[in-house]
Design a protein around this motif. Structure first.
Motif, short mmCIF file in Angstrom:
data_model
loop_
_atom_site.label_atom_id
_atom_site.label_comp_id
_atom_site.label_asym_id
_atom_site.label_seq_id
_atom_site.Cartn_x
_atom_site.Cartn_y
_atom_site.Cartn_z
N LEU A 100 0.86 -1.17 0.00
CA LEU A 100 0.00 0.00 0.00
C LEU A 100 0.90 1.23 0.00
N ASP A 101 0.67 2.14 -0.92
CA ASP A 101 1.48 3.35 -0.98
C ASP A 101 1.08 4.35 0.09
N ALA A 102 -0.20 4.31 0.49
CA ALA A 102 -0.68 5.25 1.51
C ALA A 102 -2.04 4.79 2.01
N LEU A 103 -2.41 5.32 3.17
CA LEU A 103 -3.74 5.13 3.73
C LEU A 103 -4.42 6.49 3.76
N VAL A 104 -5.59 6.58 3.16
CA VAL A 104 -6.41 7.78 3.26
C VAL A 104 -7.53 7.46 4.23
N THR A 105 -7.72 8.29 5.25
CA THR A 105 -8.72 7.98 6.25
C THR A 105 -9.67 9.13 6.49
N GLN A 106 -10.93 8.77 6.77
CA GLN A 106 -11.94 9.73 7.20
C GLN A 106 -11.94 9.86 8.72
N ASN A 107 -11.18 9.02 9.39
CA ASN A 107 -11.20 8.98 10.86
C ASN A 107 -10.26 10.02 11.46
N ILE A 108 -10.59 10.46 12.66
CA ILE A 108 -9.82 11.52 13.32
C ILE A 108 -9.13 11.02 14.59
N ASP A 109 -9.05 9.69 14.74
CA ASP A 109 -8.57 9.12 16.01
C ASP A 109 -7.08 8.84 16.05
N GLY A 110 -6.38 8.93 14.93
CA GLY A 110 -4.93 8.70 14.92
C GLY A 110 -4.51 7.26 15.10
N PRO A 166 -9.45 22.34 18.04
CA PRO A 166 -9.15 20.94 17.74
C PRO A 166 -8.80 20.79 16.27
N ASP A 167 -7.82 19.96 15.97
CA ASP A 167 -7.36 19.84 14.59
C ASP A 167 -8.22 18.88 13.78
N ALA A 168 -9.46 18.68 14.22
CA ALA A 168 -10.44 17.92 13.45
C ALA A 168 -11.28 18.92 12.65
N VAL A 169 -11.73 18.51 11.46
CA VAL A 169 -12.55 19.38 10.63
C VAL A 169 -13.93 19.52 11.24
N LEU A 170 -14.35 20.75 11.51
CA LEU A 170 -15.65 21.02 12.09
C LEU A 170 -16.68 21.27 10.99
N PHE A 171 -17.95 21.22 11.37
CA PHE A 171 -19.00 21.61 10.42
C PHE A 171 -18.73 23.05 9.96
N GLY A 172 -18.89 23.29 8.68
CA GLY A 172 -18.66 24.62 8.14
C GLY A 172 -17.24 24.85 7.68
N GLU A 173 -16.35 23.90 7.93
CA GLU A 173 -14.96 24.01 7.47
C GLU A 173 -14.74 23.17 6.23
N GLN A 174 -13.84 23.62 5.38
CA GLN A 174 -13.44 22.82 4.24
C GLN A 174 -12.39 21.81 4.67
N LEU A 175 -12.32 20.70 3.95
CA LEU A 175 -11.27 19.73 4.22
C LEU A 175 -9.91 20.35 3.90
#
Length: 254
Positions: A100-110, A166-175
């Motif tokens: 695997l060259d990389a993991l892309v994740t939607q999770n914010i848990d590290g 917090p360094d998680a994306v909040l509602f109203g923020e762009q990725l």
């Protein structure tokens, strides 16, 4: 004991092993076995918390009140006992072995990084960090939490005294633009893509496997529920990620 889908797992492993470039995309279903609750669904976080309380505009208007609520949310999301599970370990092993060259994740848990994944692209940020919106100074979420719990609401930046977020994306923020661009480049260049624990209903992550499929990539989907992309996948495993991914790793070999 052999996995009931041994033949299909062997076939998927052969395709993954033969790929010149491969990628994994993970969602909440990968972390759920570790005890991290999903955000959506009947038992999801948003069934107990008001999503509007975690909007970026509320953070800007009422950073202290935002942080008071965030402390409660984070305690539910990242219990002190949360650890990587066999699905995280299997993906990290595939990454370390060069499959695997990389993991892309939607999770914010590290948890991917904790398991040892070599490159992780975090589409929604990481709740284990806190960052100053003014100058970009970053500290650990534990440090920010301790400051907040001691009455520093909101916790402040050491450099410019700005409010930490917090360094998680909040509602109203762009990725994060860099993370999204990297994920799209990886998807476009991949010959194989493993999608694990994602319902593929949240954009823009949901479009990444479709983008990979359009360029001819082999799609391997592992999810307990149906996804909108099942009909386009080469392999669909409607099973537990903690069973399928370790079996896939073993079948791929070194």
């Amino acid at each position: 004991m052999a996995h009931p889908d041994t033949d299909r797992i062997d076939a998927a492993a052969s395709d993954l092993r033969a790929a010149d470039a491969a990628l994994a995309l993970t969602g909440a279903g990968v972390s759920a076995p570790s005890g991290v609750p999903p955000f959506r669904g009947e038992d999801g976080v948003w069934s107990e918390y008001d999503p509007d309380a975690f909007d970026v505009w509320r953070f800007r208007r009422e950073p202290g009140a935002f942080w008071a609520d965030w402390l409660d949310l984070r305690a539910d999301l990242l219990d002190a006992d949360v650890e990587p599970n066999p699905a995280h370990d299997a993906l990290a092993d595939l990454s370390a072995a060069g499959h695997l060259d990389a993991l892309v994740t939607q999770n914010i848990d590290g948890l991917h990084q904790e398991a040892g994944a070599e490159e992780t692209v975090e589409l929604h940020g990481n709740a284990r960090r806190a960052t100053c919106r003014n100058c970009g100074w970053t500290t650990s979420a534990d440090d920010a939490r301790e400051r907040a719990e001691s009455g520093d609401l909101p916790p402040r930046c050491d450099v410019c005294d700005g409010a930490l977020k917090p360094d998680a994306v909040l509602f109203g923020e762009q990725l994060p633009r860099g993370a999204l661009a990297r994920a799209r480049d990886l998807a476009a260049d991949s010959d194989a893509m493993v999608v694990a624990g994602s319902s593929l209903t949240v954009e823009p992550a949901a479009s990444l496997p479709a983008e990979a499929a359009e360029t001819g990539a082999t799609l391997i989907l592992v999810n307990l529920e149906e996804t909108p992309l099942d009909s386009r996948a080469d392999y669909v495993f409607r099973a537990d990620v903690t069973e399928v991914l370790p079996a896939l790793r073993e079948a791929v070999g070194e």
